[in-house]
Design an enzyme around this catalytic site. Structure first.
Site, PDB file in Angstrom:
ATOM      1  N   LYS A   8     -23.841  47.731  32.397  1.00  0.00           N
ATOM      2  CA  LYS A   8     -24.926  48.719  32.318  1.00  0.00           C
ATOM      3  C   LYS A   8     -25.887  48.282  31.224  1.00  0.00           C
ATOM      4  CE  LYS A   8     -23.660  50.595  28.199  1.00  0.00           C
ATOM      5  NZ  LYS A   8     -24.485  50.467  26.965  1.00  0.00           N
ATOM      6  N   LEU A  97     -23.273  46.065  26.764  1.00  0.00           N
ATOM      7  CA  LEU A  97     -23.366  46.111  28.220  1.00  0.00           C
ATOM      8  C   LEU A  97     -22.231  46.906  28.857  1.00  0.00           C
ATOM      9  CD1 LEU A  97     -24.362  42.374  28.832  1.00  0.00           C
ATOM     10  CD2 LEU A  97     -25.880  44.372  28.774  1.00  0.00           C
ATOM     11  N   ASP A 134     -18.384  55.123  26.736  1.00  0.00           N
ATOM     12  CA  ASP A 134     -19.132  54.668  27.905  1.00  0.00           C
ATOM     13  C   ASP A 134     -18.338  54.778  29.206  1.00  0.00           C
ATOM     14  OD1 ASP A 134     -21.225  54.014  26.248  1.00  0.00           O
ATOM     15  OD2 ASP A 134     -20.845  51.859  26.261  1.00  0.00           O
TER      16      ASP A 134
END
Length: 273
Positions: A8, A97, A134
């Site tokens: 992401k 990420l 996350d």
């Protein structure tokens, strides 16, 4: 059974407050990116994680978030059996990420499907939240406006479909603790809920990552990557999360040879889904 955990990026990141428990309140847009790891499980007599790929990990295999995800599912569903786990890494770690979080979230979904546990997305998100901030995002894996500690989701119409993305990570990482040091929570001048109303070419004027000021001061090389991506024609470029990866968004496929331009760096280029 095999699955492919993706990365992401963060489109904007505002540090909006400090909680009594010491955690920060944030506002960001999580957007899935098509660079992927590969994760496979095969029933076995014992449970073991095997890691390979082009990206190395610093943690012991037994401490990997994938193993934590497996143990949580085994604890919640007694009929989950031992498996050999094969993780092939392509998403760099310590990059902002979400690679490790994605691997863990996809492991939850993989075990849920393999053993027909019947857990809903809401229930999997609750389990994922105990692994990392996350992780819950990757359960549904769709663009969201995230608030709270990054765990309160609202759908967003932001779309990068048809655009070219480039990721560049220097050969070092930035710890989350280090990135937060020196930041000051504040009310943002631009609300991310308004982002879908703006064309990407105007994001540069309003879209900010509050970590950049602190991180670029300590690691000017990361700021130089961002500037270089703009010089190569990026409509928008920013550090993802707390770094150290930087992404550039291009209007269409670009002919730039990023691997040559950024030698000795991790580089990935692909079209956005």
């Amino acid at each position: 059974m095999i699955t492919f955990p993706n990365a992401k990026i963060n489109l904007g990141l505002h540090i909006t407050g400090l909680r009594p428990d010491g955690y920060h309140e944030i506002e960001t847009i999580f957007y899935p990116v098509s660079i992927r790891d590969a994760l496979e499980v095969v029933e076995s007599e014992t449970t073991k994680l095997n890691v390979s790929g082009t990206v190395s990990l610093e943690c012991r295999n037994d401490d990997n978030l994938v193993m934590k995800a497996y143990r949580l599912m085994a604890a919640n569903y007694a009929f989950v059996r031992h498996v050999d786990i094969y993780l092939k890494k392509a998403i760099p770690s310590g990059a902002g990420l979400g690679g490790g979080s994605s691997d863990a979230a996809f492991m939850l979904k993989l075990i849920n499907d393999l053993y027909e546990c019947g857990a809903t997305s809401d229930e999997l998100e609750e389990i994922a939240a105990t692994i990392g901030a996350d992780c819950p995002f990757f359960i549904r894996n769709k663009p969201v406006l995230a608030t709270g500690m990054g765990n309160i989701f609202e759908s967003t119409a932001v779309s990068l479909k048809g655009r070219c993305l480039c990721l560049v990570k220097p050969p070092f990482t930035v710890s989350t603790k280090e990135a937060y040091a020196g930041t000051t929570p504040r009310n943002p001048s631009f609300r991310l809920s308004e982002l879908p109303l703006l064309p990407v070419c105007e994001w540069r004027n309003v879209l900010k990552n509050d970590f950049e000021e602190t991180v670029f001061r300590r690691y000017p090389e990361i700021g130089e990557i961002k500037a270089k991506l703009y010089s190569l024609g990026a409509e928008y470029a920013a550090m993802s999360g707390s770094g150290s990866a930087v992404f550039g968004i291009f209007a269409a496929s670009t002919e730039s040879d990023f691997a040559t331009i950024f030698p000795d760096y991790f580089v990935w280029k692909g079209m956005s889904d």
